[in-house]
Write an enzyme that holds these catalytic residues in place. Structure first.
Site, PDB file in Angstrom:
ATOM      1  N   LYS A 152       0.844  -1.196   0.000  1.00  6.91           N
ATOM      2  CA  LYS A 152       0.000   0.000   0.000  1.00  6.91           C
ATOM      3  C   LYS A 152       0.884   1.253   0.000  1.00  6.91           C
ATOM      4  O   LYS A 152       1.935   1.272   0.647  1.00  6.91           O
ATOM      5  CB  LYS A 152      -0.913  -0.039   1.236  1.00  6.91           C
ATOM      6  CG  LYS A 152      -1.956   1.066   1.289  1.00  6.91           C
ATOM      7  CD  LYS A 152      -2.907   0.859   2.468  1.00  6.91           C
ATOM      8  CE  LYS A 152      -3.925   1.975   2.585  1.00  6.91           C
ATOM      9  NZ  LYS A 152      -4.893   1.776   3.676  1.00  6.91           N
ATOM     10  N   SER A 167      -9.772   1.975   2.636  1.00  8.92           N
ATOM     11  CA  SER A 167      -8.883   2.745   1.793  1.00  8.92           C
ATOM     12  C   SER A 167      -7.848   1.902   1.043  1.00  8.92           C
ATOM     13  O   SER A 167      -7.253   2.385   0.086  1.00  8.92           O
ATOM     14  CB  SER A 167      -8.152   3.779   2.639  1.00  8.92           C
ATOM     15  OG  SER A 167      -7.270   3.149   3.563  1.00  8.92           O
ATOM     16  N   SER A 194     -10.041  -0.344   6.712  1.00 10.62           N
ATOM     17  CA  SER A 194      -9.433  -0.151   5.392  1.00 10.62           C
ATOM     18  C   SER A 194      -8.891  -1.423   4.754  1.00 10.62           C
ATOM     19  O   SER A 194      -8.488  -1.409   3.591  1.00 10.62           O
ATOM     20  CB  SER A 194      -8.299   0.866   5.479  1.00 10.62           C
ATOM     21  OG  SER A 194      -8.824   2.149   5.638  1.00 10.62           O
TER      22      SER A 194
END
Lengths: 88, 438
Positions: free
Chosen positions: B42, B116, B140
């Site tokens: 990420k 996210s 997330s």
């Protein structure tokens, strides 16, 4: 949040909002209505700053030399070995 | 997991580019990938030499000269980074839309990928045998895993070092793993977990693997779920009972406060973390050094997206002296109270719920909602995140060819037990992937 408090905080945060400040203030007040729900909750627990009880570990306060300072400075504008910033 | 040959690496990079073109999965792709077991990371986790922006224009151009602890550990075990995955700016979002390149669901690009950690879920769903390192603050990992039909694991707070993570909310942030199987997650978690002297909140505590034969459903949480999702969830409970699981039901008083408590704490912490982005320390901002101090900062901070600005303003407001005890301190007390109640409920077995209260929404449906309505969608994921409990989202049904996920939650440091539940589920349920390359 009234407009005066809003403008004071926006200034403190140094955030330029331009034309969308009305919309943002209205969104924030809608969110604060959700936050206000916690007024109804009565609890006497100690605040949980962390969710898990992990003993705090402290490092020895000893200066260290880093071998990647040059690499770190590549992310900034520099003059000699100083980071360039705005005038104070 | 496949062993990759030299030729495979070129193909894999081209697959990643293709996935990015279709669904906006990546912020950066490592064109020089030439060895090791590929993994994506990420874009709020630092990888030496790869631009790290957390999908924010404020960080554009920032190239970390170091690896986050998780990345260092994975590289030491033979992994190599394929790319940095797209995300909501700084983790501020549940649908993968608060980013310049809005993400799309690999089952249908008109639908949300979730957020996210949107790019991590898309990459895992779209690239065969892929594993991605993701991060969760309030859901997330679970939310995008559910919407994209992959397995997403969020560990007990503190079991994985946060060194090298771009902070959103320090008391809530947890680095976790997404994959197509619980087995791969177990392997990667085994590598990345453990204490780290560079993260004082990390721990070496033992992580248990004590599978349970009972799940508890929190009925007043289930009341908040959309009717169709609830019907599919009842089917899942039926399957579990047939497989020999005991299903308990309970109610937890105060869960209606979980969403406001989560957002109050996370915004308070985020607003302090984002104060450091001023335009000259991280990435070379295109700003004029000739201006005065305030003008300089304002110009640099104009790059924050709308959601980041909202959270900075609100976080600063709720920390202000006149309202701090009403919002921030009260939220911390309610969090303590909820943790106690969750731990009592966990004595009877795992907690199980749908991961999200709705089926995967269309992108245009979410764009029409106000921020407060969007926050309300996190109602099922914020509880284990507030409490730092290990949890895993796994696919369990595909109504109208879109996946839906369920979320299994264990007690603190019961991480492997949570994985064991999903291991067992995977023995009788085959996951589907609509767009699968590589």
């Amino acid at each position: 949040m009234d407009r005066v408090s809003f403008e004071k905080i926006v200034e403190a945060c140094r955030l330029p909002l331009e034309d969308d400040s009305e919309k943002i203030l209205s969104d924030l007040n809608e969110i604060l209505e959700v936050f206000d729900k916690i007024d109804k909750c009565n609890v006497a627990d100690e605040p949980a700053f962390h969710p898990v009880g992990i003993p705090q570990k402290l490092r020895e306060d000893i200066p260290k030399t880093f071998d990647n300072v040059d690499k770190l400075l590549e992310n900034t504008s520099t003059y000699r070995f100083y980071v360039v910033g705005p005038k104070i | 997991m496949n062993a990759h040959t030299v030729m495979d690496y070129k193909k894999l990079v081209s697959v990643a580019k293709n996935v990015d073109e279709k669904f906006n999965a990546f912020n950066a792709i490592n064109e020089n990938l030439s060895g090791g077991r590929p993994i994506s990371v990420k874009d709020n986790i630092c990888v030496s030499g790869l631009e790290c922006t957390a999908s924010s224009r404020v960080l554009r151009g920032y190239i970390p000269p170091f690896d986050a602890t998780v990345v260092e550990k994975l590289k030491n075990k033979g992994f190599s980074v394929l790319g940095k995955t797209n995300m909501d700016e700084f983790g501020f979002g549940s649908f993968g839309l608060n980013t310049e390149k809005q993400t799309k669901n690999p089952f249908n690009p008109e639908y949300c990928a979730g957020g996210s950690s949107a790019g991590s879920a898309i990459a895992t769903a779209s690239i065969k045998d892929h594993i991605s390192i993701a991060e969760s603050t309030g859901g997330s990992i679970s939310a995008p895993a559910a919407f994209c039909g992959v397995v997403g694991f969020t560990p007990t707070y503190g079991t994985v070092s946060r060194f090298g993570l771009i902070d959103y909310a320090n008391s809530l942030d947890k680095i976790g793993v997404m994959s197509r199987t619980s087995r791969d997650i177990r392997e990667v978690f085994g590598i990345i977990r453990g204490g780290d002297e560079r993260d004082t909140t990390s721990t070496d505590r033992e992580v248990k693997d004590e599978p349970k034969r009972a799940v508890t459903v929190v009925d007043n949480l289930l009341d908040l779920v959309d009717g169709e999702v609830k019907e599919h969830f009842q089917d899942l409970l039926g399957k579990l009972m047939n497989a020999g699981f005991k299903v308990n039901h309970t109610k937890i008083e105060g869960i209606e406060y979980a969403v406001p408590v989560y957002y109050i704490i996370s915004m308070a912490e985020a607003s302090t973390n984002l104060a450091k982005y001023q335009g000259f320390k991280y990435g070379k901002g295109a700003v004029d050094y000739g201006t005065d101090y305030n003008t300089f900062f304002k110009r640099a901070r104009a790059s924050f997206g709308a959601e980041a600005k909202r959270r900075i303003i609100l976080g600063t407001f709720i920390r202000s002296a006149s309202v701090k005890s009403r919002y921030y301190e009260k939220a911390l007390r309610i969090r303590a109270n909820l943790i106690k109640k969750l731990k009592v409920a966990l004595k009877s077995g795992y907690l199980l719920s749908p991961t999200m209260p709705i089926k995967t929404p269309r992108i245009d449906e979410i764009e029409r909602l106000s921020p407060a309505k969007i926050y309300a969608m996190d109602v099922l994921t914020v509880l284990p995140n507030l409490a730092g409990l290990p949890h895993m989202s796994f696919p369990y049904a595909y109504p109208e060819d879109m996946p839906i996920g369920a979320q299994i939650v264990g007690d603190h440091f019961d991480d492997y037990s949570v994985m064991s539940f999903v291991d067992e589920w995977e023995k009788s349920f085959k996951y589907k992937f609509k767009y699968s390359m590589g």
